[in-house]
Motif scaffolding. Structure first.
Motif, PDB file in Angstrom:
ATOM      1  N   GLY B 247     -35.918 -26.790  32.913  1.00 58.76           N
ATOM      2  CA  GLY B 247     -35.408 -28.013  31.687  1.00 58.76           C
ATOM      3  C   GLY B 247     -35.949 -29.030  31.887  1.00 58.76           C
ATOM      4  O   GLY B 247     -35.945 -30.223  31.437  1.00 58.76           O
ATOM      5  N   GLY B 350     -32.796 -28.006  23.597  1.00 55.84           N
ATOM      6  CA  GLY B 350     -31.482 -27.172  23.906  1.00 55.84           C
ATOM      7  C   GLY B 350     -32.083 -26.500  25.769  1.00 55.84           C
ATOM      8  O   GLY B 350     -30.884 -26.889  26.484  1.00 55.84           O
ATOM      9  N   LEU B 351     -33.163 -27.236  26.277  1.00 52.20           N
ATOM     10  CA  LEU B 351     -32.975 -26.483  27.455  1.00 52.20           C
ATOM     11  C   LEU B 351     -32.905 -27.531  28.646  1.00 52.20           C
ATOM     12  O   LEU B 351     -32.627 -27.178  29.159  1.00 52.20           O
ATOM     13  N   ARG B 352     -33.165 -28.846  27.631  1.00 52.03           N
ATOM     14  CA  ARG B 352     -33.143 -29.933  28.522  1.00 52.03           C
ATOM     15  C   ARG B 352     -31.671 -29.490  28.621  1.00 52.03           C
ATOM     16  O   ARG B 352     -30.943 -30.058  29.553  1.00 52.03           O
TER      17      ARG B 352
END
Lengths: 489, 449
Positions: B247, B350-352
């Motif tokens: 991410g 979200g992943l970041r």
């Protein structure tokens, strides 16, 4: 007949990426409670291209709709031969989801993971009692992984004796993983022919000092118990070879006979077949391996020992082949199999095999007047017919697809390769007589339809949301991922 | 309890249809002398409530993030799993289905795998991915074999900073195949030594394998290595043991990797003592016919409707037998589905966010711990969510002090690296609050009594 396959409202559903709208979110996280840090610019990626932006509701509907296009054991009868699609008890799932089992980290110190270690240790003990092997490893992740482990153990043993040997004998009825695993151990595969049974004489004729092992499946993939197995093992041992058994069909033998007593040296189990863990649409399963005492030193890391009052990792095993994966095996699957065996006990396991064999023989008796049975000997937990009696130019695949319209998952088709157009049926022990009868009625009806109206078979399935797929197109122009379409100017 | 529904009457009727006198009769092909003479010696069967009590007893003997403050990483991570993941992947249409060979009644599994393959391509920056492998370690071994196939060479260079269990798995897989494995040392920053790579890399090298981040949490500087590897005609294999890092850090595909493998456990899969998890395997499109494992491809049905099938199976064991690209005949489908649901929920923001939280908390912990007397940071290269600490006192003593205060403080490293006496690996994720970290730091600093 009472037909269970019917029409229903099937909803179309796009790819998750096609739902994406900039700014939609499906997650929440606590506020960051420390200062935000950043990495040097040259290590940091730009925005991630393509990942979807969708709401939680969209995700839930998306996967719920996809699930409705699937057929599972919980949907209905699933007689895939060699796959042992038995009912997967729900208590197994509840057990595996307990926080103390699902959330334990693999590097937790031994003193703080005694419960997990006890499950592994006791499961090994139970599998040992069921199979007769004095040592079991639960390390491998799947049946094929277990085969690879077992064959490496065999190779390491021979190397220790001074000669790794060159060849592995494999009957023509074997699963494709057998030769593929042997090759990964540096062996040359010699295929030997069988006629329903493997003859001890045939094996002996191929044995010499360069044969490392025979890989056998018992009962074999025709569902027949290898009645010369004791003589076969003796013939292999006489030349210093070892016998590997593919345990895919262990569901026929629970409490009935122990493979180690037959002279087999190494065998893998499929916990997802015999011991009721769910197949998961292709995994994960687990493929523990049992071996004789002389092969125990070669089993992979890690091993658990029972000390006086606690469990410990045994790290001093100089002859071990090493590890074939990270950590301690597919523990979540082991928990499910442990739960299953503890619920069944000795009587339940024996009854499991008895009822599995009863059901397969009942299907055989009902279908034999209508379908060609190439091997007539008494079969155990599965039965293999051929396409020979289908009329109207219909083949096994057509009958299989027509079964879908009737509401059943088809049997395994075109395997084993020694039967032309094989139809391999394994009902398992968990089906009622009524569901088996409904299936047999459909099979008989299909045989009749092939004569009277073969188009019904060739067009099938017609009740599914999608029809037969163009597999040639998929292979010719492989499209293996979704790519955002470029905006047209 | 056995899950067998037949009544006594069912059995009698069925035996009659078969033409057998008894159940025993059905087993007559098994020679009497090899049949069991005695019942299996197993503990008495349990009812459902009893077996759950037994499992609870065993569960209670294990330490988890619910009983301890945990800073364990090293290839398995304590990330938050949204409720939706468990809920959707428990649907038995997914869980109790077999491999999707009959595509008309397996479109759910097939489309989900196609989405998984796409997501793996997106996070790795690669062009094609398979339907998943057993785990990161076995995927790593298969990547080495694929590099050997593609180059027709036998020499593999492996960073010593790659996960030790991945290296051990690789060694086992290669053991009987006449492969040559060479270890590359790591430098004082905790990165793979460039000098050592240059010393061993030649036109006989099939592949070079690096961890990214490596076992020490270090984000290896891959960009300058890739051209060196490619100049010799070798393949660069990048192994991602902590996929949440993707991410934040550059995609390996953008840095010149030829094969990217990794462990997907961070994406919604519980630790479960190390398995089942989900390995991923991504390649360039041109190499796709050499990839191990299952692939799902898009096509159309007879009526032109979009659909999915297992494809390019002429690589696989059930067709090719001893000439297959691998002996693998399954994937970790349900775990891959968990990752697919997880990544769909998180999406790119979200992943970041998860990655930034992991990195930020680990940086905070790193600073705080290194300020404690008696604890230092041996490596200086940038890290993601884990890092190595060196203690002045015996590491066993440090761990014992932390455990007695309800903290699983890290992974002692000397087991894996004999020279790393009193070093341990600390991992911090979004699940660790600042308070957790402060208590860890405080406890480390408690003087011995």
């Amino acid at each position: 007949m009472n037909e269970i396959g019917t029409r229903g409202l099937a909803l179309n559903e796009k790819l998750i990426f096609e739902h994406s709208r900039t700014g939609r979110r499906g997650f929440s996280l606590p506020e960051l409670d420390v200062p935000e840090a950043s990495l040097p610019g040259e290590l940091t990626r730009d925005e991630m291209d393509g990942l979807p932006e969708v709401s939680e509701v969209e995700v839930v509907r998306h996967f719920t709709r996809l699930s409705s296009w699937n057929y599972g054991v919980d949907s209905g009868f699933y007689p895939l031969g060699s796959c042992t699609m038995k009912y997967n008890p729900k208590v197994n799932e509840t057990a595996a989801q307990k926080a103390g089992l699902a959330l334990i980290h693999p590097y937790t110190p031994a003193a703080l993971s005694q419960g997990a270690m006890e499950i592994i240790y006791k499961l090994e003990q139970m599998l040992g009692e069921i199979s007769g092997f004095p040592a079991i490893t639960v390390h491998p992740a799947a049946g094929a992984h277990g085969e690879l482990t077992g064959m490496m153990v065999i190779r390491a043993f021979h190397e220790k004796q001074g000669n790794p040997r060159r060849k592995v004998l494999i009957p023509d009825t074997a699963h494709g993983t057998n030769p593929a695993s042997a090759v990964l151990c540096g062996y040359e595969v010699v295929s030997i022919s069988s006629d329903g049974y493997l003859a001890a004489e045939e094996v002996a004729a191929h044995m010499d000092d360069e044969v490392a092992a025979l890989m056998i499946t018992n009962p074999n993939t025709l569902g027949l118990f290898e009645k010369e197995i004791v003589e076969i093992c003796a013939a292999v041992h006489a030349k210093g070879g070892l016998v590997y058994c593919d345990g895919a069909n262990m569901n026929a033998l629970l409490g009935v006979c122990k493979p180690a007593d037959l002279g087999i040296d190494v065998m893998h189990f499929n916990l997802h077949k015999t011991f009721s863990t769910p197949h998961g649409g292709g995994g994960p399963g687990a493929g523990p391996v049992g071996v004789t005492k002389e092969l125990e030193p070669f089993l992979p890391h890690p091993r658990i020992q029972l000390k006086k009052d606690h469990y410990a990792w045994d790290v001093n095993r100089p002859d071990a082949i090493g590890r074939l994966r990270a950590f301690h095996g597919n523990f979540g699957i082991l928990v499910r199999a442990y739960t299953y065996i503890r619920m069944l006990g000795a009587d339940g396991l024996r009854r499991t095999s008895e009822m599995a064999v009863l059901n397969a023989n009942y299907i055989r008796a009902r279908l034999e007047p209508h379908y060609h049975l190439p091997y007539k000997q008494r079969s155990l937990h599965e039965v293999v017919f051929s396409e020979q009696n289908l009329k109207g130019g219909c083949h096994t695949m057509d009958a299989a697809k027509r079964l879908i319209d009737y509401g059943f998952h088809p049997p395994t088709v075109y395997f084993p390769l020694v039967v032309k157009g094989a139809i391999m049926i394994e009902p398992t022990e968990t089906e009622t007589r009524e569901s088996i009868d409904e299936f047999c009625d459909a099979m008989i009806q299909i045989a009749k339809e092939s004569e009277e109206n073969p188009a019904l078979l060739k067009m099938a399935p017609v009740k599914t949301r999608t029809r037969r797929m163009d597999e040639a197109l998929a292979a010719r122009k492989p499209k293996l991922r979704w790519v955002k379409e470029e905006k047209k100017n | 309890m056995a899950f067998t529904p037949h009544t006594d009457n069912d059995i009698v009727q069925m035996l009659k249809v078969i033409g057998a006198n008894s159940i025993d009769d059905l087993f007559k092909e098994i020679p009497a002398e090899v049949r069991n003479k005695k019942d299996l010696k197993l503990e008495a069967p349990l009812s459902e409530s009893e077996v759950l009590r037994e499992l609870q007893r065993l569960a209670n003997r294990n330490a988890t993030p619910e009983t301890h403050r945990s800073f364990l990483g090293g290839g398995t991570y304590n990330h938050f799993i949204p409720a939706v993941v468990d809920f959707l992947t428990s649907r038995s249409e997914f869980a109790t289905a077999y491999t999707p060979y009959q595509s008309e009644i397996s479109q759910g599994t097939l489309q989900a795998i196609f989405e998984f393959q796409t997501l793996i391509c997106q996070i790795t920056g690669m062009e094609a991915a398979n339907a998943s492998m057993y785990d990161g370690a076995s995927a790593c071994a298969e990547a080495a074999l694929m590099a050997a196939r593609l180059t027709r060479r036998k020499k593999i260079l492996t960073s010593r900073a790659l996960h030790p269990e991945y290296r051990e798995t690789l060694a086992t897989y290669c053991r009987f195949l006449e492969m040559e494995l060479i270890d590359l040392s790591f430098n004082k920053n905790g990165e793979t030594s460039l000098e050592d790579l240059q010393a061993h890399l030649d036109d006989q090298t099939a592949g070079v394998i690096l961890g990214y981040p490596n076992f020490f949490g270090v984000i290896e500087n891959i960009a300058p290595l890739a051209p060196l590897v490619h100049d010799q005609g070798a393949k660069l294999v990048v192994a991602v043991q902590e996929a949440a890092s993707l991410g934040l850090i550059k995609a390996p595909g953008a840095l010149g990797a030829d094969i990217v493998i990794g462990e997907g456990q961070s994406f919604g899969i519980p630790p479960a003592f190390g398995g089942p998890h989900a390995g991923f395997f991504a390649v360039r499109q041109k190499d796709v016919r050499s990839i191990p494992g299952r692939l799902v491809g898009e096509t159309v049905d007879q009526e032109g409707k979009r659909g999915y099938v297992l494809t390019l199976s002429t690589r696989e064991q059930h067709i090719r037998r001893e000439k297959a690209t691998s002996n693998i005949c399954s994937n970790h489908g349900l775990c891959a589905l968990r990752a697919t649901v997880y990544l769909s929920l998180l999406g790119k923001d979200g992943l970041r966010t998860v990655a930034v939280q992991n990195h930020s908390k680990a940086e905070y912990a790193k600073q705080q711990i290194s300020a404690v007397d008696g604890f230092t940071l041996p490596f200086s290269a940038p890290t993601f969510n884990e890092f190595v600490i060196e203690a002045k006192e015996p590491v066993e003593q440090v761990m014992a002090r932390l455990e007695s205060n309800g903290i699983l403080g890290g992974i002692p490293l000397q087991t894996f690296y004999p020279e790393m006496e009193n070093h341990f690996l600390v991992c911090v994720t979004e699940q660790n609050s600042r308070e957790d970290i402060d208590i860890l730091v405080q406890t480390l600093g408690t003087s011995r009594t």
